[in-house]
Design a protein around this motif. Sequence first.
Motif, mmCIF file in Angstrom:
data_model
loop_
_atom_site.group_PDB
_atom_site.id
_atom_site.type_symbol
_atom_site.label_atom_id
_atom_site.label_comp_id
_atom_site.label_asym_id
_atom_site.label_seq_id
_atom_site.Cartn_x
_atom_site.Cartn_y
_atom_site.Cartn_z
ATOM 1 N N UNK A 191 -50.021 -17.737 -36.711
ATOM 2 C CA UNK A 191 -50.011 -17.941 -38.157
ATOM 3 C C UNK A 191 -49.961 -19.431 -38.480
ATOM 4 N N UNK A 192 -49.268 -20.201 -37.645
ATOM 5 C CA UNK A 192 -49.215 -21.647 -37.849
ATOM 6 C C UNK A 192 -50.604 -22.263 -37.700
ATOM 7 N N UNK A 193 -51.400 -21.758 -36.733
ATOM 8 C CA UNK A 193 -52.776 -22.239 -36.584
ATOM 9 C C UNK A 193 -53.602 -21.906 -37.818
ATOM 10 N N UNK A 194 -53.417 -20.686 -38.345
ATOM 11 C CA UNK A 194 -54.154 -20.271 -39.540
ATOM 12 C C UNK A 194 -53.738 -21.100 -40.754
ATOM 13 N N UNK A 195 -52.485 -21.539 -40.787
ATOM 14 C CA UNK A 195 -51.994 -22.326 -41.914
ATOM 15 C C UNK A 195 -52.498 -23.769 -41.843
ATOM 16 N N UNK A 196 -52.390 -24.378 -40.682
ATOM 17 C CA UNK A 196 -52.703 -25.805 -40.544
ATOM 18 C C UNK A 196 -54.149 -26.077 -40.134
ATOM 19 N N UNK A 197 -54.850 -25.062 -39.603
ATOM 20 C CA UNK A 197 -56.156 -25.316 -39.019
ATOM 21 C C UNK A 197 -55.979 -25.753 -37.572
ATOM 22 N N UNK A 198 -57.081 -25.701 -36.811
ATOM 23 C CA UNK A 198 -56.956 -25.999 -35.393
ATOM 24 C C UNK A 198 -58.299 -26.422 -34.818
ATOM 25 N N UNK A 199 -58.290 -27.426 -33.982
ATOM 26 C CA UNK A 199 -59.466 -27.836 -33.224
ATOM 27 C C UNK A 199 -59.207 -27.466 -31.770
ATOM 28 N N UNK A 200 -60.052 -26.598 -31.232
ATOM 29 C CA UNK A 200 -59.817 -26.113 -29.880
ATOM 30 C C UNK A 200 -61.129 -25.971 -29.131
ATOM 31 N N UNK A 201 -61.043 -25.605 -27.869
ATOM 32 C CA UNK A 201 -62.224 -25.398 -27.042
ATOM 33 C C UNK A 201 -62.176 -24.004 -26.436
ATOM 34 N N UNK A 202 -63.354 -23.402 -26.269
ATOM 35 C CA UNK A 202 -63.457 -22.099 -25.640
ATOM 36 C C UNK A 202 -64.499 -22.178 -24.524
ATOM 37 N N UNK A 206 -63.860 -25.448 -34.512
ATOM 38 C CA UNK A 206 -63.016 -25.935 -35.594
ATOM 39 C C UNK A 206 -62.550 -24.745 -36.434
ATOM 40 N N UNK A 207 -61.250 -24.454 -36.371
ATOM 41 C CA UNK A 207 -60.666 -23.374 -37.168
ATOM 42 C C UNK A 207 -60.118 -23.995 -38.447
ATOM 43 N N UNK A 208 -60.713 -23.729 -39.604
ATOM 44 C CA UNK A 208 -60.253 -24.364 -40.841
ATOM 45 C C UNK A 208 -58.955 -23.735 -41.347
ATOM 46 N N UNK A 209 -58.149 -24.481 -42.114
ATOM 47 C CA UNK A 209 -56.920 -23.924 -42.686
ATOM 48 C C UNK A 209 -57.239 -22.764 -43.633
#
Length: 373
Positions: free
Chosen positions: A128-139, A218-221
């Motif tokens: 939920x914190x990732x969904x709130x703040x957004x996240x840049x990650x790799x898959x 890039x996961x946006x908020x």
Amino acid sequence: MTTEDYYEVLGCERTADGATLKSSYRKLAMQYHPDKNGGCKDSEARFKAVSEAYEVLKDPQKRAAYDRYGHAAFKQHGGGGGGGGAHDFSGFSDIFESMFGEFVGGQGGARRQTRRGADLRYDMEITLEDAFNGKQTEITVDVSGLCDTCGGSGAKPGTVARGCTTCAGHGKVRAQQGFFVVERTCPTCHGAGEVIADPCNTCRGDGRTDKTKTLSVNVPPGVDEGTRIRLTGEGEAGPRGSPAGDLYIFLHVARHAIFTREGTTLHARAPVSFTTAALGGEIHIPGPDGTHHTIRVAPGTQSGREVRQRGAGMPVLQGRGRGDLVVRIEVETPTRLTGRQRELLEMFRDTETGEECPETSGFFAKMKAALGG
């Protein structure tokens, strides 16, 4: 091939636009179609002339050549080409475009088919914190990519694919059935328009090999359960250099210890002592971004009452602002009491049905202190 002026055949001026030519053609094609005239030879000849004229004038390049050179521009191409032995009836396919929304013949004859690569799906779990703040990650994904040996052509290095002789490189073949033209995928090249005589040893002529790719995401908020992120062109590569498909990332938000979510609204349950509920007070709740939110409890708050704090919820996806935080108050009843606490509660019970006497003055303050409220 008719020797009449194509514009006169269609009954249009030389300045007529495409819509006017198309309208005139449809009207005349239906009027002179042999099926509507009992197989009349004159009607059949007229129908062929109308189809031939429209086949040329509907194509901007052919029309420009005709306007400049007349019929001489097509003498080497059998009157406009593009239809092989079934050229006389290729123009009638425009009627089916208007009726069924599909242009059987295509413009200027059949075209080579390009088989786009398949789209792929990837499921990603976030907090939920990732969904709130957004996240840049790799898959990391396993996909079919262009063959490094042949560069996606499918042909052995130093060789090239040759045009298919069955369909003349169009990828489709036509067959005349009565007054209709049926178009299907070429059985020799399977729509590619090319035939590989000497295939690549690595990919065996497909132009693709299995690869492992690392992609940045890039996961946006503000994303929610089921939100889909598309990475264009990162799906499966198409055969023999055809366009690649897309990669769709489906997000799943893990269960949170404190919050549940409804759109942009966050819900939480907050236990409070019954002295706080009776006398009023404040509670503090940590938000997904680390901010502590102060919730005021009004005196006399009942268990189950909801307190809403505006702008303390989830961010709006691809927008501005935030939702609300809704806190449900749950009044806790103590299960273990000291002697002093029991005495104070009994004093309170005695005052519930009568007026407060001097001995019980300041009772609430003492009870709150004794209960740790």
